[in-house]
Write a protein that holds these residues in place. Structure first.
Motif, mmCIF file in Angstrom:
data_model
loop_
_atom_site.group_PDB
_atom_site.id
_atom_site.type_symbol
_atom_site.label_atom_id
_atom_site.label_comp_id
_atom_site.label_asym_id
_atom_site.label_seq_id
_atom_site.Cartn_x
_atom_site.Cartn_y
_atom_site.Cartn_z
ATOM 1 N N MET A 1 1.096 -1.076 0.151
ATOM 2 C CA MET A 1 0.171 -0.100 -0.002
ATOM 3 C C MET A 1 1.091 1.584 -0.277
ATOM 4 O O MET A 1 0.534 2.436 -0.289
ATOM 5 N N LYS A 2 1.799 1.235 0.463
ATOM 6 C CA LYS A 2 3.217 2.569 0.376
ATOM 7 C C LYS A 2 3.700 2.885 -0.529
ATOM 8 O O LYS A 2 3.425 3.941 -1.088
ATOM 9 N N ALA A 5 0.775 4.133 -2.783
ATOM 10 C CA ALA A 5 0.612 6.536 -2.700
ATOM 11 C C ALA A 5 1.473 7.474 -3.062
ATOM 12 O O ALA A 5 2.037 8.298 -3.460
ATOM 13 N N GLU A 6 3.190 5.995 -2.502
ATOM 14 C CA GLU A 6 4.122 6.789 -3.053
ATOM 15 C C GLU A 6 4.329 6.785 -4.592
ATOM 16 O O GLU A 6 5.289 8.273 -5.629
ATOM 17 N N LYS A 9 1.365 9.552 -5.891
ATOM 18 C CA LYS A 9 2.107 10.758 -5.830
ATOM 19 C C LYS A 9 3.217 11.920 -6.261
ATOM 20 O O LYS A 9 3.199 12.605 -7.156
ATOM 21 N N ARG A 33 -6.825 9.176 1.236
ATOM 22 C CA ARG A 33 -7.274 8.140 1.491
ATOM 23 C C ARG A 33 -6.031 6.772 1.007
ATOM 24 O O ARG A 33 -5.150 6.893 1.861
ATOM 25 N N TYR A 34 -6.114 7.004 -0.069
ATOM 26 C CA TYR A 34 -5.053 6.876 -0.844
ATOM 27 C C TYR A 34 -3.445 6.524 -0.300
ATOM 28 O O TYR A 34 -3.104 5.994 -0.080
ATOM 29 N N CYS A 37 -2.302 6.216 2.658
ATOM 30 C CA CYS A 37 -2.153 4.482 3.013
ATOM 31 C C CYS A 37 -3.673 4.110 4.281
ATOM 32 O O CYS A 37 -3.595 3.599 5.173
ATOM 33 N N GLN A 38 -4.407 4.981 4.118
ATOM 34 C CA GLN A 38 -5.638 4.584 5.640
ATOM 35 C C GLN A 38 -6.892 4.177 4.134
ATOM 36 O O GLN A 38 -7.447 3.544 5.371
ATOM 37 N N ARG A 39 -6.398 3.329 3.214
ATOM 38 C CA ARG A 39 -7.164 2.750 2.258
ATOM 39 C C ARG A 39 -6.918 2.356 1.178
ATOM 40 O O ARG A 39 -5.896 2.456 0.297
ATOM 41 N N GLU A 40 -7.656 0.647 1.691
ATOM 42 C CA GLU A 40 -6.985 -0.032 -0.321
ATOM 43 C C GLU A 40 -7.667 0.026 -1.326
ATOM 44 O O GLU A 40 -8.326 0.529 -1.026
ATOM 45 N N ILE A 61 1.813 -0.391 -8.107
ATOM 46 C CA ILE A 61 1.584 -0.936 -6.777
ATOM 47 C C ILE A 61 3.314 -1.341 -5.856
ATOM 48 O O ILE A 61 3.251 -1.878 -5.230
#
Length: 65
Positions: A1-2, A5-6, A9, A33-34, A37-40, A61
């Protein structure tokens, strides 16, 4: 997930989250939220983002450089 997100961004860059969310037809709160990292991510939203950036899902991913 991290990793997702990176990568997201980096791809969004200087574009505002609200503008990007509108372009990919995903609610702004969901994109936020993505990024936090608060939501898959769902498969359908992952496909929308991959198509928008013309990127491979594996890259998004973090499975491939």
């Amino acid at each position: 997930m991290k990793a997702f997100a990176e990568n997201l961004k980096a791809l969004i860059g200087e574009t505002s989250i609200s503008e990007f969310a509108r372009k990919v037809d995903i609610p702004q709160q969901t994109i936020s939220r993505y990024l936090l990292c608060q939501r898959e991510i769902t498969l359908s939203n992952l496909c929308k983002i991959a198509d928008y950036f013309d990127e491979d899902i594996d890259f998004l991913i973090g499975r491939k450089d």
